[in-house]
Design an enzyme around this catalytic site. Sequence first.
Site, PDB file in Angstrom:
ATOM      1  CB  ALA A  34     -29.703 -44.841   8.806  1.00 36.78           C
TER       2      ALA A  34
ATOM      3  CE1 TYR B 102      -2.885  -2.644  -0.112  1.00 37.70           C
ATOM      4  CE2 TYR B 102      -2.748  -2.575   2.028  1.00 37.70           C
ATOM      5  CZ  TYR B 102      -3.613  -3.731   1.071  1.00 37.70           C
ATOM      6  OH  TYR B 102      -4.500  -4.071   0.481  1.00 37.70           O
TER       7      TYR B 102
END
Length: 719
Positions: free
Chosen positions: A486, A201
């Site tokens: 399941a 920057y």
Amino acid sequence: MNAPAPVYRHLLSPVSIGTMDLRNRIVMAPMGVEIVDSDGRANDAIAAYYEERARGGVGLIITEVAAIAYPLGANSIHQLGVSDDAFVAPFRELTARVHAHGAKIALQLVHHGKISRVDTIEGRDVLVPSEPAFRGSMTMASDLTVDEMMKMAKASGGRAPAYRSMDHDDIARVTDEFASAAVRARDGGFDGVEIHGAHGYLLSGFLSKAYNTRDDEYGGSVENRSRFLCEVITEVKERCGAEFPVMVRLDALEYRTPDGIVFEDTEVTARLAVEAGADAIHVSAYGDMTDASAFTEGTLPHTEAKHSALSGRLKTVVDVPVIGVGRIRPEVGDDMIACGKADLIAMGRQMLADAETAKKLVEGREADIRPCINCYTCVARPFFDERVRCAVNPVLANELELSEVERSTAAVSKRVVVVGGGPAGMEAARVAALRGHDVTVFEASAQLGGALRFAALVYEPNHRLLTWLTRQMSELEVDVRLETPATPDAVRALSPDAVIVATGAARQRSNIPGATQNLVVDGDDLRAMLTGSGDVSAALKKLPFVGRVAAKVGRWLGLLKDPDRLAKLTEYYMPIGKRVAIIGGGLVGIELAEFLVDRGRSVTVLDDNDVLATEMAHPRRWRVLTDLRDHGVDLITEATVNEIGAGVVHYTIGDGDEGVASTIEVDSVVIAIGLVADERVPNQFRAAGFDPVVIGDCTGVGYLEGAMSEGFHAARALG
Ligand SMILES: Cc1cc2nc3c(=O)[nH]c(=O)nc-3n(C[C@H](O)[C@H](O)[C@H](O)COP(=O)(O)O)c2cc1C
Ligand code: SF4
């Protein structure tokens, strides 16, 4: 007998930066998260985000970049601004919320210089020290998708920046803007400011010979290049009072930047900054943003604690606290402080992944810290001017709406069955249990983890997530039933109020001619061979005798259960030949390539796309593809595999008459394509009269981020 030494004694001890007293040495690193609205003002959402981290026990928060002249010199209109007195009142609200939890907060002040996208979009001049001599290597472009390049271009308004070299009036004006911004920060209740002198920057542009070719008193020698930064520090101190703490963030060096900052420059700059009044130096790093490697070497290092030696060296140069940063885990940070490599430790991504990191350390619950998996998903977003997201923490950047979900219990406790113990299922179970529901998880295989278990084997950070999720199951007393498929009847027997199905994706068998030979394995085979889950006997048939014995012994000794031990074991034996072709260069294929290269295999990746690993956030993609190329991996794109022969893969690059046929000799072939949604289990439940909530890869492959997010939201929706 001596009392045991307190854990994280150094990291958790108090410290002061100038007049600012901190309860511990954990700093939240500044991170631009793009949560604020398009007026740059602190809003409720950003206040909630910081409040969460303050509540989470951090000593000091350094905010994201706040643009001193917003919208001028800003990178995004969604970053904080501090250019006007109107910004002060919302800051007061934000800082009060942070202070209420005992944390301190500093505002990071920035002018983005050459990366001021808002100036570019709005047609203003972009301020720079001098016309940049170095425009970047642009190697990153080759590993970006067209969509990503378009989004990046859109984030700059599709325009090229109009650079303007700053004259002395500009320098005086910007110096004044920094000081005025610092005064507003002080008036807004901040405990200090951090001047951003890093990451390419404006101020760091002056520090770097690559971007500063001036021949006046602001260019040339390192003392001259440091002048602007020092004038800013002096002016800020002058206007805010000597007592007001000022930290300065610097780059220890600039990677892959010809004439970029070197550490010897930083030593001088740091010393001058302290003479000018800086109360702490925060040591980060930078690198050419257009280079595919530099970003993950400098600013967001892939290597853990990469800059720790440099912060240690800087400590011998300045007599103010030095803040270390860069993928530093708590135990490493504690050690760094103990051996004089830093006084405070800043953590960035870890604070996104778990806002309560510090608190959990204080409470001796480090095993409960949700780990950052270094996937770079968060930081990829601001490249496109988009709000951050975290792959493992669905609450991030949605604190206002979601942070109470894990803290509060549901009005009515429900009986919840989760089918599938992969990441989506475990996350759903975790959040549901936290909310007071009674949760049972059915997992068909012998271990929790699903696809994450294999991912944990090939990429170690994933193992930390697996360990964490698994531990949460036992901590929250979730009823986990392993090796228990399941069936609708078994689930019905529990009379659930809700059923969540998270059974994962299916892998289609490849129809490439020759794919059924023993030298060819697919993901399911590999998973079965290495982790002992899935169709193990079919996979083992593909192994030579020695491999079958090794797999059986490994399983017998329990070695296959733990990805870390298994990864170690594979350094000595692995059922994959010396020369390997991986068909499919997506996330799975590329992570596998990394794993195989580490184990001495010679790897070729073949993919029909022009860009590889598009499911990875692009900074991670840049890193891994660069590393693979550096290790001699042949990454072949736009390749169609025609046939797998005996020890050979035939493929064509390009289409039709243009296509060029070629072959490679191989000992093994791994097929890493063919993951598809798999609704078989959900449909089975629907047919049996259930109305399941279906999440994770069985609805469409969303990888880890999708799994965690859908798991979280499914549990939240239970009430
Ligand atoms: C999403 C994101 C945004 C960032 N934005 C900033 C920023 O605004 N200012 C800054 O100095 N560094 C920024 N950084 C860099 C961090 O402050 C930190 O130096 C870096 O992430 C390395 O630390 P870590 O490995 O603990 O994440 C950002 C990092 C991330 C992940
Ligand atoms: S998105 Fe990935 S890199 Fe970023 S904080 Fe979350 S886990 Fe870490």
